[in-house]
Design a protein around this motif. Structure first.
Motif, PDB file in Angstrom:
ATOM      1  N   GLU A  41       0.810  -1.216   0.000  1.00 28.78           N
ATOM      2  CA  GLU A  41       0.000   0.000   0.000  1.00 28.78           C
ATOM      3  C   GLU A  41       0.845   1.269   0.000  1.00 28.78           C
ATOM      4  N   GLY A  42       2.142   1.113  -0.263  1.00 27.65           N
ATOM      5  CA  GLY A  42       2.987   2.278  -0.501  1.00 27.65           C
ATOM      6  C   GLY A  42       3.815   2.773   0.656  1.00 27.65           C
ATOM      7  N   ALA A  43       3.749   2.113   1.804  1.00 26.37           N
ATOM      8  CA  ALA A  43       4.539   2.572   2.952  1.00 26.37           C
ATOM      9  C   ALA A  43       5.996   2.148   2.791  1.00 26.37           C
ATOM     10  N   ASP A  44       6.915   3.065   3.113  1.00 25.96           N
ATOM     11  CA  ASP A  44       8.307   2.669   3.288  1.00 25.96           C
ATOM     12  C   ASP A  44       8.392   1.870   4.581  1.00 25.96           C
ATOM     13  N   VAL A  45       9.197   0.815   4.605  1.00 25.81           N
ATOM     14  CA  VAL A  45       9.153  -0.110   5.728  1.00 25.81           C
ATOM     15  C   VAL A  45      10.530  -0.334   6.347  1.00 25.81           C
ATOM     16  N   VAL A  46      10.504  -0.609   7.648  1.00 25.83           N
ATOM     17  CA  VAL A  46      11.702  -0.981   8.394  1.00 25.83           C
ATOM     18  C   VAL A  46      11.459  -2.359   8.983  1.00 25.83           C
ATOM     19  N   LEU A  47      12.262  -3.327   8.546  1.00 26.00           N
ATOM     20  CA  LEU A  47      12.172  -4.675   9.083  1.00 26.00           C
ATOM     21  C   LEU A  47      13.021  -4.788  10.343  1.00 26.00           C
ATOM     22  N   ASN A  48      12.675  -5.757  11.165  1.00 25.55           N
ATOM     23  CA  ASN A  48      13.449  -6.054  12.361  1.00 25.55           C
ATOM     24  C   ASN A  48      13.238  -7.523  12.687  1.00 25.55           C
ATOM     25  N   GLY A  49      14.291  -8.195  13.129  1.00 29.39           N
ATOM     26  CA  GLY A  49      14.109  -9.584  13.522  1.00 29.39           C
ATOM     27  C   GLY A  49      15.369 -10.393  13.362  1.00 29.39           C
ATOM     28  N   GLY A  51      17.716 -13.729  11.797  1.00 31.47           N
ATOM     29  CA  GLY A  51      18.019 -14.345  10.509  1.00 31.47           C
ATOM     30  C   GLY A  51      19.401 -13.972  10.037  1.00 31.47           C
ATOM     31  N   GLY A  52      19.884 -14.698   9.040  1.00 31.43           N
ATOM     32  CA  GLY A  52      21.190 -14.404   8.473  1.00 31.43           C
ATOM     33  C   GLY A  52      21.172 -13.132   7.649  1.00 31.43           C
ATOM     34  N   ALA A  53      22.297 -12.451   7.610  1.00 36.66           N
ATOM     35  CA  ALA A  53      22.385 -11.167   6.917  1.00 36.66           C
ATOM     36  C   ALA A  53      22.037 -11.293   5.430  1.00 36.66           C
ATOM     37  N   ALA A  54      22.524 -12.355   4.791  1.00 33.76           N
ATOM     38  CA  ALA A  54      22.270 -12.527   3.352  1.00 33.76           C
ATOM     39  C   ALA A  54      20.783 -12.763   3.095  1.00 33.76           C
ATOM     40  N   GLU A  55      20.162 -13.591   3.920  1.00 33.95           N
ATOM     41  CA  GLU A  55      18.747 -13.890   3.753  1.00 33.95           C
ATOM     42  C   GLU A  55      17.883 -12.654   3.977  1.00 33.95           C
ATOM     43  N   ILE A  56      18.206 -11.902   5.032  1.00 34.00           N
ATOM     44  CA  ILE A  56      17.448 -10.681   5.328  1.00 34.00           C
ATOM     45  C   ILE A  56      17.643  -9.656   4.223  1.00 34.00           C
ATOM     46  N   GLY A  57      18.876  -9.538   3.732  1.00 28.60           N
ATOM     47  CA  GLY A  57      19.141  -8.615   2.640  1.00 28.60           C
ATOM     48  C   GLY A  57      18.329  -8.948   1.405  1.00 28.60           C
ATOM     49  N   LYS A  58      18.188 -10.236   1.118  1.00 31.31           N
ATOM     50  CA  LYS A  58      17.398 -10.668  -0.031  1.00 31.31           C
ATOM     51  C   LYS A  58      15.926 -10.308   0.149  1.00 31.31           C
ATOM     52  N   VAL A  59      15.395 -10.520   1.366  1.00 29.99           N
ATOM     53  CA  VAL A  59      13.993 -10.181   1.651  1.00 29.99           C
ATOM     54  C   VAL A  59      13.772  -8.685   1.500  1.00 29.99           C
ATOM     55  N   ARG A  60      14.677  -7.906   2.051  1.00 32.04           N
ATOM     56  CA  ARG A  60      14.558  -6.446   1.984  1.00 32.04           C
ATOM     57  C   ARG A  60      14.592  -5.961   0.537  1.00 32.04           C
ATOM     58  N   GLU A  61      15.529  -6.479  -0.235  1.00 31.84           N
ATOM     59  CA  GLU A  61      15.631  -6.078  -1.645  1.00 31.84           C
ATOM     60  C   GLU A  61      14.394  -6.495  -2.443  1.00 31.84           C
ATOM     61  N   GLN A  62      13.863  -7.661  -2.138  1.00 27.89           N
ATOM     62  CA  GLN A  62      12.676  -8.142  -2.847  1.00 27.89           C
ATOM     63  C   GLN A  62      11.480  -7.243  -2.568  1.00 27.89           C
ATOM     64  N   ILE A  63      11.301  -6.842  -1.306  1.00 24.60           N
ATOM     65  CA  ILE A  63      10.186  -5.964  -0.948  1.00 24.60           C
ATOM     66  C   ILE A  63      10.328  -4.617  -1.649  1.00 24.60           C
ATOM     67  N   ALA A  64      11.537  -4.059  -1.619  1.00 20.71           N
ATOM     68  CA  ALA A  64      11.770  -2.759  -2.249  1.00 20.71           C
ATOM     69  C   ALA A  64      11.478  -2.813  -3.746  1.00 20.71           C
ATOM     70  N   ALA A  65      11.926  -3.873  -4.402  1.00 20.50           N
ATOM     71  CA  ALA A  65      11.730  -3.982  -5.844  1.00 20.50           C
ATOM     72  C   ALA A  65      10.276  -4.283  -6.206  1.00 20.50           C
ATOM     73  N   GLU A  66       9.648  -5.170  -5.463  1.00 13.17           N
ATOM     74  CA  GLU A  66       8.288  -5.595  -5.784  1.00 13.17           C
ATOM     75  C   GLU A  66       7.277  -4.478  -5.591  1.00 13.17           C
ATOM     76  N   PHE A  67       7.474  -3.661  -4.547  1.00 10.76           N
ATOM     77  CA  PHE A  67       6.469  -2.664  -4.198  1.00 10.76           C
ATOM     78  C   PHE A  67       6.922  -1.225  -4.429  1.00 10.76           C
ATOM     79  N   SER A  68       8.140  -1.045  -4.955  1.00 16.49           N
ATOM     80  CA  SER A  68       8.672   0.294  -5.247  1.00 16.49           C
ATOM     81  C   SER A  68       8.628   1.200  -4.014  1.00 16.49           C
ATOM     82  N   VAL A  69       9.135   0.674  -2.903  1.00 14.71           N
ATOM     83  CA  VAL A  69       9.223   1.443  -1.662  1.00 14.71           C
ATOM     84  C   VAL A  69      10.642   1.314  -1.117  1.00 14.71           C
ATOM     85  N   LYS A  70      10.953   2.116  -0.117  1.00 21.26           N
ATOM     86  CA  LYS A  70      12.215   1.965   0.604  1.00 21.26           C
ATOM     87  C   LYS A  70      12.027   0.890   1.674  1.00 21.26           C
ATOM     88  N   ALA A  71      12.990  -0.006   1.766  1.00 22.65           N
ATOM     89  CA  ALA A  71      12.931  -1.066   2.766  1.00 22.65           C
ATOM     90  C   ALA A  71      14.292  -1.166   3.443  1.00 22.65           C
TER      91      ALA A  71
END
Length: 274
Positions: A41-49, A51-71
């Protein structure tokens, strides 16, 4: 007679565009489902939790690319007030605002009272309850400065009723409901709301692991475990989904929910209707 149609762009406008949302415990499960719904819905997001750095980085990048927001991501430890303070300060410094706070971080331990490990009690209360106190008290100044705030606490059906062997979890989730009500009352005259969501059993990877474990322990099928063990108290006999919780969180975050505050809303398939 031709009637001119209104432009359709407004119908596709994202309801949370320009907002910044922080969700604790959001690298997997319920929290990740919620953060994806907010980003959609367009919100820039901050994840927390965790997990491994590489896995979290992949999730963050996927969210940013899929929804065109800052993650972005904060590794803040929810048992440490100083770490929580650094996370809130960094979020506000980076974005200039914090509009939506979802307190979702939580852990569980099951044991009878007389055998409940004291260290587990302390850890569960710190992560499931005290962390929400710290994030809330630290987020409120930014919300007040910007004249808007939505605080959504992920409690549980166990914030409304109890089950044996879950003393710390039940105590913490009841506490979250109380904290929600106090926060709502203290912000009632401002454009800030605070509500609690109280899910029943939600299908996540952690629950999937429980299904296999229970099936082996009881010598019964997966379907029997789901229906007769996990969902024994849930009348609709199906899991709540992370997508349902995400959609509810989005609604509570919008202007349309501006008069909804201080509630503990069961999302439990009728469990608490007994």
């Amino acid at each position: 007679m031709n009637i001119p149609l209104k432009p359709q762009a407004s119908q596709t406008a994202r309801t949370l565009a320009g907002k910044v949302a922080l969700v604790t415990g959001s690298t997997s499960g319920i929290g990740l489902g919620i953060i994806r719904a907010l980003a959609a819905e367009g919100a820039d997001v901050v994840l927390n939790g965790l997990g491994g750095a590489a896995e979290i980085g992949k999730v963050r990048e996927q969210i940013a690319a899929e929804f065109s927001v800052k993650a972005s991501f904060s590794p803040a430890d929810m048992t440490r007030p100083n770490s929580i303070a650094e996370m809130i300060a960094a979020t506000v410094a980076q974005s200039g605002r914090l509009d939506i706070l979802v307190n979702n971080a939580g852990i569980q331990h099951v044991a009878p009272l007389e055998a409940f490990p004291v260290e587990k009690w302390d850890q569960i209360l710190a992560i499931n309850l005290s962390s929400a106190f710290h994030t809330t008290r630290l987020a409120l100044p930014a919300m007040r400065r910007n004249g808007f705030g939505r605080i959504i606490n992920v409690s549980s059906t166990h914030g409304l009723i109890a089950s044996p062997f879950k003393a710390a979890y039940v105590a913490a989730k009841h506490g979250i409901v109380g904290l929600t009500k106090v926060t709502a009352l203290e912000t009632a005259e401002e454009a800030i709301t605070c509500n609690a969501i109280c899910p029943g059993y939600v299908y996540t990877p952690l629950v999937e692991a429980q299904i296999d474990g229970q099936a082996k322990a009881h010598g019964i099928s997966r379907d029997q475990v789901i229906r007769d063990v996990l969902l024994a108290q849930q009348p609709n006999k199906r899991f709540t989904t992370v997508e349902e919780l995400g959609a509810l969180t989005v609604f509570l975050s919008t202007e349309a929910a501006g008069s909804i505050t201080g509630i503990a809303l069961p999302v439990d398939g009728g469990w608490t209707a007994h």
